[in-house]
Design a protein around this motif. Structure first.
Motif, PDB file in Angstrom:
ATOM      1  N   LYS A   1       0.854  -1.181   0.000  1.00 25.45           N
ATOM      2  CA  LYS A   1       0.000   0.000   0.000  1.00 25.45           C
ATOM      3  C   LYS A   1       0.890   1.230   0.000  1.00 25.45           C
ATOM      4  N   GLY A   2       0.379   2.302  -0.579  1.00 24.23           N
ATOM      5  CA  GLY A   2       1.195   3.499  -0.582  1.00 24.23           C
ATOM      6  C   GLY A   2       0.423   4.696  -1.069  1.00 24.23           C
ATOM      7  N   PHE A   3       1.111   5.808  -1.136  1.00 26.37           N
ATOM      8  CA  PHE A   3       0.511   6.985  -1.754  1.00 26.37           C
ATOM      9  C   PHE A   3       1.572   7.752  -2.508  1.00 26.37           C
TER      10      PHE A   3
ATOM     11  N   PHE B   1      11.918   2.270  -9.554  1.00 28.81           N
ATOM     12  CA  PHE B   1      13.158   2.647  -8.877  1.00 28.81           C
ATOM     13  C   PHE B   1      14.255   1.684  -9.332  1.00 28.81           C
TER      14      PHE B   1
ATOM     15  N   ILE C   1      -3.594   9.044 -13.178  1.00 30.44           N
ATOM     16  CA  ILE C   1      -2.805   9.189 -11.950  1.00 30.44           C
ATOM     17  C   ILE C   1      -2.697   7.838 -11.241  1.00 30.44           C
ATOM     18  N   GLY C   2      -1.599   7.656 -10.541  1.00 37.37           N
ATOM     19  CA  GLY C   2      -1.411   6.421  -9.780  1.00 37.37           C
ATOM     20  C   GLY C   2      -0.829   5.267 -10.572  1.00 37.37           C
ATOM     21  N   ASP C   3      -0.305   5.528 -11.768  1.00 40.50           N
ATOM     22  CA  ASP C   3       0.280   4.456 -12.577  1.00 40.50           C
ATOM     23  C   ASP C   3       1.506   3.842 -11.913  1.00 40.50           C
ATOM     24  N   GLY C   4       2.132   4.588 -11.021  1.00 42.40           N
ATOM     25  CA  GLY C   4       3.230   3.997 -10.264  1.00 42.40           C
ATOM     26  C   GLY C   4       4.588   4.556 -10.613  1.00 42.40           C
ATOM     27  N   LYS C   5       5.605   3.885 -10.123  1.00 39.81           N
ATOM     28  CA  LYS C   5       6.977   4.350 -10.289  1.00 39.81           C
ATOM     29  C   LYS C   5       7.921   3.186 -10.448  1.00 39.81           C
TER      30      LYS C   5
ATOM     31  N   ARG D   1       1.820  11.658  -4.956  1.00 34.44           N
ATOM     32  CA  ARG D   1       1.686  13.079  -4.659  1.00 34.44           C
ATOM     33  C   ARG D   1       0.248  13.528  -4.470  1.00 34.44           C
ATOM     34  N   GLN D   2      -0.750  12.675  -4.860  1.00 35.98           N
ATOM     35  CA  GLN D   2      -2.142  13.036  -4.559  1.00 35.98           C
ATOM     36  C   GLN D   2      -2.504  12.685  -3.116  1.00 35.98           C
TER      37      GLN D   2
HETATM   38  N1  LIG Z   1       8.638   8.901  -3.543  1.00 35.94           N
HETATM   39  C1  LIG Z   1       8.135   7.670  -3.376  1.00 35.94           C
HETATM   40  N2  LIG Z   1       8.770   6.789  -2.602  1.00 35.94           N
HETATM   41  C2  LIG Z   1       8.292   5.535  -2.427  1.00 35.94           C
HETATM   42  N3  LIG Z   1       7.186   5.085  -3.006  1.00 35.94           N
HETATM   43  C3  LIG Z   1       6.514   5.930  -3.799  1.00 35.94           C
HETATM   44  C4  LIG Z   1       6.958   7.267  -4.038  1.00 35.94           C
HETATM   45  N4  LIG Z   1       6.084   7.856  -4.887  1.00 35.94           N
HETATM   46  C5  LIG Z   1       5.160   6.931  -5.161  1.00 35.94           C
HETATM   47  N5  LIG Z   1       5.405   5.778  -4.521  1.00 35.94           N
HETATM   48  C6  LIG Z   1       4.630   4.545  -4.566  1.00 35.94           C
HETATM   49  O1  LIG Z   1       4.075   4.438  -5.855  1.00 35.94           O
HETATM   50  C7  LIG Z   1       2.658   4.368  -5.779  1.00 35.94           C
HETATM   51  C8  LIG Z   1       2.060   5.069  -6.966  1.00 35.94           C
HETATM   52  O2  LIG Z   1       2.507   6.400  -6.981  1.00 35.94           O
HETATM   53  P1  LIG Z   1       1.856   7.395  -8.028  1.00 35.94           P
HETATM   54  O3  LIG Z   1       1.871   6.752  -9.357  1.00 35.94           O
HETATM   55  O4  LIG Z   1       0.549   7.858  -7.502  1.00 35.94           O
HETATM   56  O5  LIG Z   1       2.949   8.566  -8.002  1.00 35.94           O
HETATM   57  P2  LIG Z   1       2.700  10.121  -8.275  1.00 35.94           P
HETATM   58  O6  LIG Z   1       4.016  10.780  -8.067  1.00 35.94           O
HETATM   59  O7  LIG Z   1       1.544  10.585  -7.457  1.00 35.94           O
HETATM   60  O8  LIG Z   1       2.358  10.166  -9.820  1.00 35.94           O
HETATM   61  P3  LIG Z   1       0.930  10.485 -10.522  1.00 35.94           P
HETATM   62  O9  LIG Z   1       0.757  11.963 -10.500  1.00 35.94           O
HETATM   63  O10 LIG Z   1       1.056   9.913 -11.898  1.00 35.94           O
HETATM   64  O11 LIG Z   1      -0.131   9.757  -9.709  1.00 35.94           O
HETATM   65  C9  LIG Z   1       2.323   4.960  -4.426  1.00 35.94           C
HETATM   66  O12 LIG Z   1       1.072   4.462  -3.947  1.00 35.94           O
HETATM   67  C10 LIG Z   1       3.487   4.507  -3.589  1.00 35.94           C
HETATM   68  O13 LIG Z   1       3.287   3.159  -3.203  1.00 35.94           O
END
Ligand SMILES: Nc1ncnc2c1ncn2[C@@H]1O[C@H](COP(=O)(O)OP(=O)(O)OP(=O)(O)O)[C@@H](O)[C@H]1O
Ligand SMILES: [Mg+2]
Length: 112
Positions: free
Chosen positions: A34-36, A92, A86-90, A38-39
């Motif tokens: 689970k995570g979040f 690393f 939004i929320g497509d992920g990242k 920038r929203q």
């Molecule tokens: N800086 C971070 N460090 C660790 N985990 C992260 C980070 N940013 C996002 N995540 C993880 O990735 C998931 C998806 O992030 P998300 O795609 O919403 O990133 P975002 O930066 O909000 O991009 P977008 O604007 O496309 O939604 C989050 O729920 C979290 O688990």
């Protein structure tokens, strides 16, 4: 060697897995997380009531790969995990110092 950690939308897992098959990935680890981003999570309506959901369910994929395929791995994940919403992920990418196959004690790329 590199460790590729991708946080993706759960329903994209099968697509991402399939997209990796042609690259000859020897193994990977998947976790429900689970995570979040920038929203800061989202507000959801459930049975007429509004709930603030701080942490949204995601899937984490971890793949240890040799340096020569890391760019391809990142590329196919970028394509297969993408919805444009939004929320497509990242993704690393981090350096990986050592890998050891427990059964044989092979090390480094032989152990991937
Ligand atoms: N800086 C971070 N460090 C660790 N985990 C992260 C980070 N940013 C996002 N995540 C993880 O990735 C998931 C998806 O992030 P998300 O795609 O919403 O990133 P975002 O930066 O909000 O991009 P977008 O604007 O496309 O939604 C989050 O729920 C979290 O688990
Ligand atoms: Mg987000």
């Amino acid at each position: 060697m590199k460790l590729v950690t991708a946080i993706i939308k759960p329903f994209k897992l099968d697509d991402v897995r399939e997209s990796l098959t042609p690259l000859g990935i020897q193994g990977l680890t998947v976790s429900e997380v689970k995570g979040f981003g920038r929203q800061k999570g989202q507000t959801e309506i459930y049975r007429g009531a509004e709930y603030h959901v701080s942490f949204l369910p995601k899937v984490k994929i971890e793949i240890a790969v040799s340096d020569d395929i890391v760019d391809q791995v990142v590329d196919v994940i970028l394509q297969s995990a993408h919805t444009g919403k939004i929320g497509d992920g990242k993704i690393f990418v981090s350096s990986l110092d050592s890998v050891i196959r427990i059964r044989t004690r092979e090390m480094g790329e032989d152990a991937l």
